[in-house]
Design a protein around this motif. Structure first.
Motif, PDB file in Angstrom:
ATOM      1  N   PHE A  21     -10.901   2.705 -12.701  1.00 19.03           N
ATOM      2  CA  PHE A  21     -12.122   2.118 -12.174  1.00 19.03           C
ATOM      3  C   PHE A  21     -13.230   3.158 -12.204  1.00 19.03           C
ATOM      4  CE2 PHE A  21      -8.660  -0.288 -10.290  1.00 19.03           C
ATOM      5  CZ  PHE A  21      -9.080  -1.597 -10.460  1.00 19.03           C
ATOM      6  N   LEU A  69     -13.389  -3.010  -8.624  1.00 15.96           N
ATOM      7  CA  LEU A  69     -12.327  -3.806  -8.003  1.00 15.96           C
ATOM      8  C   LEU A  69     -12.651  -5.294  -8.033  1.00 15.96           C
ATOM      9  CD1 LEU A  69     -11.556  -1.600  -4.855  1.00 15.96           C
ATOM     10  CD2 LEU A  69     -10.207  -1.774  -6.938  1.00 15.96           C
ATOM     11  N   GLN A 116       0.807  -1.221   0.000  1.00 15.71           N
ATOM     12  CA  GLN A 116       0.000   0.000   0.000  1.00 15.71           C
ATOM     13  C   GLN A 116       0.839   1.270   0.000  1.00 15.71           C
ATOM     14  OE1 GLN A 116      -2.364  -0.246   3.525  1.00 15.71           O
ATOM     15  NE2 GLN A 116      -0.656   0.091   4.928  1.00 15.71           N
ATOM     16  N   GLU A 142      -3.376   7.596 -12.322  1.00 15.13           N
ATOM     17  CA  GLU A 142      -3.366   6.659 -11.197  1.00 15.13           C
ATOM     18  C   GLU A 142      -4.156   5.412 -11.569  1.00 15.13           C
ATOM     19  OE1 GLU A 142      -4.206   6.665  -6.360  1.00 15.13           O
ATOM     20  OE2 GLU A 142      -4.978   8.261  -7.630  1.00 15.13           O
ATOM     21  N   SER A 167      -7.145  -3.028  -4.055  1.00 12.56           N
ATOM     22  CA  SER A 167      -7.207  -1.620  -3.659  1.00 12.56           C
ATOM     23  C   SER A 167      -5.843  -1.105  -3.220  1.00 12.56           C
ATOM     24  CB  SER A 167      -8.228  -1.453  -2.527  1.00 12.56           C
ATOM     25  OG  SER A 167      -8.272  -0.114  -2.078  1.00 12.56           O
ATOM     26  N   ARG A 168      -5.118  -1.919  -2.446  1.00 15.82           N
ATOM     27  CA  ARG A 168      -3.773  -1.504  -2.015  1.00 15.82           C
ATOM     28  C   ARG A 168      -2.821  -1.417  -3.200  1.00 15.82           C
ATOM     29  NH1 ARG A 168      -4.943  -5.427   2.136  1.00 15.82           N
ATOM     30  NH2 ARG A 168      -5.373  -4.402   4.141  1.00 15.82           N
ATOM     31  N   GLU A 174     -10.377  -8.118  -2.748  1.00 14.05           N
ATOM     32  CA  GLU A 174     -10.583  -6.753  -3.225  1.00 14.05           C
ATOM     33  C   GLU A 174      -9.688  -5.756  -2.487  1.00 14.05           C
ATOM     34  OE1 GLU A 174     -14.605  -5.421  -3.517  1.00 14.05           O
ATOM     35  OE2 GLU A 174     -15.349  -7.390  -4.118  1.00 14.05           O
ATOM     36  N   THR A 207      -3.455  -0.547  -6.192  1.00 16.24           N
ATOM     37  CA  THR A 207      -3.765   0.548  -7.115  1.00 16.24           C
ATOM     38  C   THR A 207      -3.711   1.915  -6.440  1.00 16.24           C
ATOM     39  OG1 THR A 207      -6.129   0.213  -6.660  1.00 16.24           O
ATOM     40  CG2 THR A 207      -5.191  -0.895  -8.581  1.00 16.24           C
ATOM     41  N   LYS A 208      -3.636   1.950  -5.113  1.00 13.97           N
ATOM     42  CA  LYS A 208      -3.612   3.233  -4.413  1.00 13.97           C
ATOM     43  C   LYS A 208      -2.233   3.869  -4.541  1.00 13.97           C
ATOM     44  CE  LYS A 208      -4.297   5.353   0.120  1.00 13.97           C
ATOM     45  NZ  LYS A 208      -4.575   5.108   1.555  1.00 13.97           N
ATOM     46  N   LYS A 263      -6.109   3.718  -9.869  1.00 13.33           N
ATOM     47  CA  LYS A 263      -7.494   3.801  -9.414  1.00 13.33           C
ATOM     48  C   LYS A 263      -8.368   4.563 -10.403  1.00 13.33           C
ATOM     49  CE  LYS A 263      -7.507   3.182  -4.427  1.00 13.33           C
ATOM     50  NZ  LYS A 263      -8.460   2.068  -4.542  1.00 13.33           N
TER      51      LYS A 263
END
Length: 467
Positions: A388, A352, A29, A383, A367-368, A363, A370-371, A385
């Motif tokens: 999405f 996600l 992350q 980015e 999320s981690r 998921e 792509t953050k 994210k």
């Protein structure tokens, strides 16, 4: 009642997060900059860990070439002796001077005044309260309330200090509002120039003090009626206001651009877009071979064994981080081929869960991954994210993404007439003609997210620019 002791056997499952797993999750992350800081700290604390390029030695040919080059430099006329110093003998000079801040500029002017020490202290306090635009965001009553009571500072003293500060360069500094800033600059123009007519200056002051909101609407007819002046004077006053600086400290702005190093590079290989890790963001780490060899030959202190284990664990966690990021990035690229071919208009809806099910990950892991991770694409750095987005249905039964709808709204606004900008309802109708049926309030939400002003403000801005 008697209690009895007994032995029982029970089986149960429990998920335990080992230190290695916790480190892998934490590294996943982190952004590339934060990861570099973590690696740098680990290199300082663990002597067994090193960068691959840190202790690389030159090859014999390179050493020989360097020695020959050194001999050639000494043999060149003018390169030896007391008076034959080369470029390395020159004293070093700074490449650029230190940037002067607005506070430094104002304090230098304060030192040139004949103000008493008490007044200088109050003006210095006000200078420190100025924001990046040169305004005084704190009211004088709040400043006075923060001063110690034993100083017995009167409100008149603070107002006098502010008036002296507002007389400094740049004109308009120390203003508490936009109107006051413009009025201060008009006072400076009146004192520095004799070509401006008094009627024009008076009209410009009236606009700055009382009618800035009406001026922003672009309705010059109502503004002329409110000021009770003719059209020529109003236009001249408007032209004077356009010459003023709404941000007096613009020339002293010290903000620097933030540069992003992409974690993933996306290139087209044949007919397919392929993601690969950016080598500039991947730390190249290894175990010190000398220490590792010594630890393998005999018993070592427990602390050294622990550091060796930590070094291996960190290298494994860093490697696993980039493997996961690359897997997620490639899955996103495969789903968003239309974006890489056609830009934001080709963005497809994606959540996600879609990537998590495809890669058999949770998921939260996607999320981690792509953050704060960025990809270099033909359309710029984005980015992960940003790929999405929710799905919006079209008339044809297909779905499009919110990013594609925002792209369509931007195109419609860019092609509109300044005199007759499109309202949110008209934009919704235009989108419906293209097969994208969304409500007017949804158009307003996407328009605000794209940083587009409402139609009335766009019309006012176009009217002011055309005059």
């Amino acid at each position: 009642m008697q209690s009895r002791q007994s032995l029982e056997l029970r089986q149960h499952q429990q998920l335990a997060l080992t230190p290695q797993l916790q480190q892998s999750i934490r590294f996943l992350q982190l952004s590339s900059h934060e990861l570099e800081l973590e690696v740098a700290q680990a290199l300082l604390e663990n002597p067994l860990l090193e960068r691959e390029e840190e202790y690389d030695t030159d090859t014999p040919d390179t050493v020989a070439d360097e020695a020959q080059a050194q001999e050639d430099r000494w043999a060149t006329p003018g390169m030896s002796g007391r008076n034959g110093g080369g470029a390395d003998d020159e004293p070093t000079r700074p490449e650029t001077a230190l940037a002067e801040t607005l506070q430094d500029h104002l304090l230098e002017q304060l030192r040139l005044t004949r103000a008493e020490a008490r007044d200088c202290a109050l003006i210095t306090l006000l200078i420190q309260e100025l924001d990046e635009n040169g305004y005084l965001p704190t009211s004088l009553d709040d400043v006075l309330a923060c001063l110690p009571e034993e100083l017995a500072v009167e409100p008149e003293e603070l107002h006098a200090a502010l008036r002296l500060l507002q007389s400094f360069d740049p004109p308009g500094v120390g203003a508490r509002s936009l109107g006051e800033c413009l009025c201060l600059q008009l006072d400076y123009l009146e004192a520095a120039s004799r070509t401006l007519e008094p009627e024009v200056l008076a009209c410009a002051r009236a606009i700055a003090r009382h009618h800035l909101g009406l001026l922003a609407t672009g309705n010059l007819i109502r503004l002329r009626d409110a000021l009770s002046c003719d059209q020529a004077v109003l236009r001249a006053a408007h032209a004077v206001l356009l010459q003023l600086e709404p941000k007096p400290a613009r020339d002293w702005a010290a903000s620097t651009a933030d540069y992003i190093t992409p974690d993933v590079l996306v290139n087209k290989v044949g007919k397919r877009w392929v993601a690969r890790v950016n080598p500039a963001t991947m730390p190249r780490l290894r175990i010190n071979a000398v220490y590792e060899d010594l630890l393998g030959k005999g018993p070592a202190a427990p602390a050294m064994q622990s550091q060796l284990q930590q070094a291996h664990g960190l290298i494994k966690s860093v490697s696993q981080r980039f493997v996961t990021v690359l897997r997620v990035a490639q899955a996103i690229v495969d789903r968003q081929q239309g974006y890489f071919e056609n830009g934001a208009a080709g963005m497809r809806p994606l959540v996600l869960r879609d990537i998590a099910q495809e890669l058999e990950l949770h998921e939260s892991t996607v999320s981690r991954a792509t953050k704060q991770k960025y990809a270099q694409t033909p359309w710029g750095v984005i980015e992960l994210k940003g790929f999405f987005g929710a799905a919006l249905q079209t008339d044809g039964g297909e779905s499009t993404s919110a990013a594609a709808v925002r792209s369509l709204i931007l195109k419609l606004v860019a092609a509109e007439s300044g005199a007759k900008p499109l309202s949110d309802n008209q934009i919704a109708l235009r989108l419906a003609d293209q097969g994208v049926v969304i409500a007017r309030r949804t158009v307003a939400k996407y328009r605000e997210a794209a940083g587009i002003e409402p139609a009335i403000l766009r019309k006012a801005r176009a009217a002011l620019e055309s005059r």
